[in-house]
Design a protein around this motif. Sequence first.
Motif, short mmCIF file in Angstrom:
data_model
loop_
_atom_site.label_atom_id
_atom_site.label_comp_id
_atom_site.label_asym_id
_atom_site.label_seq_id
_atom_site.Cartn_x
_atom_site.Cartn_y
_atom_site.Cartn_z
N ARG A 102 -1.52 -4.23 -1.62
CA ARG A 102 -2.33 -5.36 -2.06
C ARG A 102 -1.58 -6.20 -3.10
NH1 ARG A 102 -7.75 -2.87 -4.07
NH2 ARG A 102 -8.11 -5.07 -4.61
N VAL A 103 -0.78 -5.54 -3.93
CA VAL A 103 0.01 -6.27 -4.92
C VAL A 103 1.06 -7.14 -4.22
CG1 VAL A 103 1.69 -6.04 -6.78
CG2 VAL A 103 -0.36 -4.60 -6.77
N GLY A 106 -0.70 -10.04 -2.70
CA GLY A 106 -1.06 -11.00 -3.74
C GLY A 106 0.12 -11.84 -4.19
N LEU A 163 -3.37 -11.87 -8.50
CA LEU A 163 -2.18 -11.03 -8.61
C LEU A 163 -2.14 -10.31 -9.95
CD1 LEU A 163 0.51 -10.05 -7.48
CD2 LEU A 163 1.58 -12.13 -8.40
N ARG A 164 -2.52 -11.01 -11.02
CA ARG A 164 -2.52 -10.38 -12.34
C ARG A 164 -3.51 -9.22 -12.38
NH1 ARG A 164 -3.33 -14.42 -17.21
NH2 ARG A 164 -1.34 -15.11 -16.29
N LEU A 166 -4.48 -7.37 -9.85
CA LEU A 166 -3.93 -6.26 -9.06
C LEU A 166 -2.85 -5.52 -9.84
CD1 LEU A 166 -3.72 -7.99 -5.56
CD2 LEU A 166 -5.33 -6.19 -6.28
N ARG A 167 -2.03 -6.27 -10.56
CA ARG A 167 -0.98 -5.61 -11.35
C ARG A 167 -1.57 -4.81 -12.51
NH1 ARG A 167 3.48 -10.59 -11.37
NH2 ARG A 167 4.39 -10.08 -9.31
N GLN A 170 -2.63 -1.68 -11.07
CA GLN A 170 -1.45 -0.86 -10.81
C GLN A 170 -0.96 -0.19 -12.08
OE1 GLN A 170 2.05 -2.95 -9.25
NE2 GLN A 170 2.15 -1.44 -7.60
#
Length: 361
Positions: A102-103, A106, A163-164, A166-167, A170
């Motif tokens: 997913r990252v 993204g 994206l941020r 998802l990170r 993570q």
Amino acid sequence: MRFSLAFYTLVILLSGCQPKSKPASLPAAGATPQPDSVTTLVLTAEAVRKDVTLPAELLPYERVQLYAKVPGFVRRMSVDIGSRVQKGQLLAVVDAPELGARVAEGGANVQTALVRYQNGQDLYRRLAAARQAAGAVSVREVESARNQMRADSTGWVAARQVLRSLRDQQAYLTLRAPFTGVVTRRSADPGALVGISQPLLELENNRRLRLRVAVPEALTGSRLPANRVSFTVKAFPGQAFAGALDRKSETIDPKTRTELWEFRVDNASGTLKAGMFADAKLGMARSQNSFLVPPTAVVTSLERKFVIRVKGGKTEWVDVATGLGVGDRQEVFGPLANGDTLLKAANEERKPDQTVIAVVK
């Protein structure tokens, strides 16, 4: 016959010789009974201090349970129970392949949105420049290009935010120590599937401990000189430890009628353990001087609690409330003043407005 006459004659003579008994003396009419003499004391306000021993509990200054916020498999466990760790130290690593995908997705969406925004921006600039020539481009086309550029810009910003996020998720796969302490629990090994249902590790800061004492409501109005406490634990009999008052809960627990007092305990040596029970000795003192009397001076009945004061040679009942018991004396509160004379041994049979002679002892 002669003998009988002689005997009766002798008896009569002897009875006539007996002295007559005096009649019992009677109290003179209108005489007043003498008042009783009673043992009394004179009240003097004095400082009241009492050492109270209360049960207490030692707790870590900081405690946290560390979870894998994202479901995954444990790749590595760097610590075990008893491990001392520093703030920021790596504790465990969790793998979540789906999150990695997913990252990556993204990141691709961000690049796509950026290209779309750049193309829209370029189109708008060219149309705006062509608009300078009369009749080359309509106003509607320029406005439409500008609106599309703005929409593309918003899409690019949204893609970056996704994206941020998802990170950030993570980053949760790597567990680090939030403070310096010791690992007290480990519930997973490498290869285990973990999630948010149970913690992987539990971490405590026991270099400093919290000593919590439930102080009864009747003592919460007292002060603690120097704000210090002495306590003992069963693991080290005969050895006393000390703590400093940090805070109070400022509320009374309705179930236990107590206020929670918390003391700071330095445990750099690691001698004490979190979770220990302790006996805390508090030297409680009243903020103002109080009156102390023998327990026999206080009468407790079903209706009231009172002492008997002697004023002007007359007795009077004075309602009081009791406080601390200090040795063989009892603290009392009520409409009393320095110099008042109270009966040492009071009882309900001594009614008000009786005349007595006070003997101070």
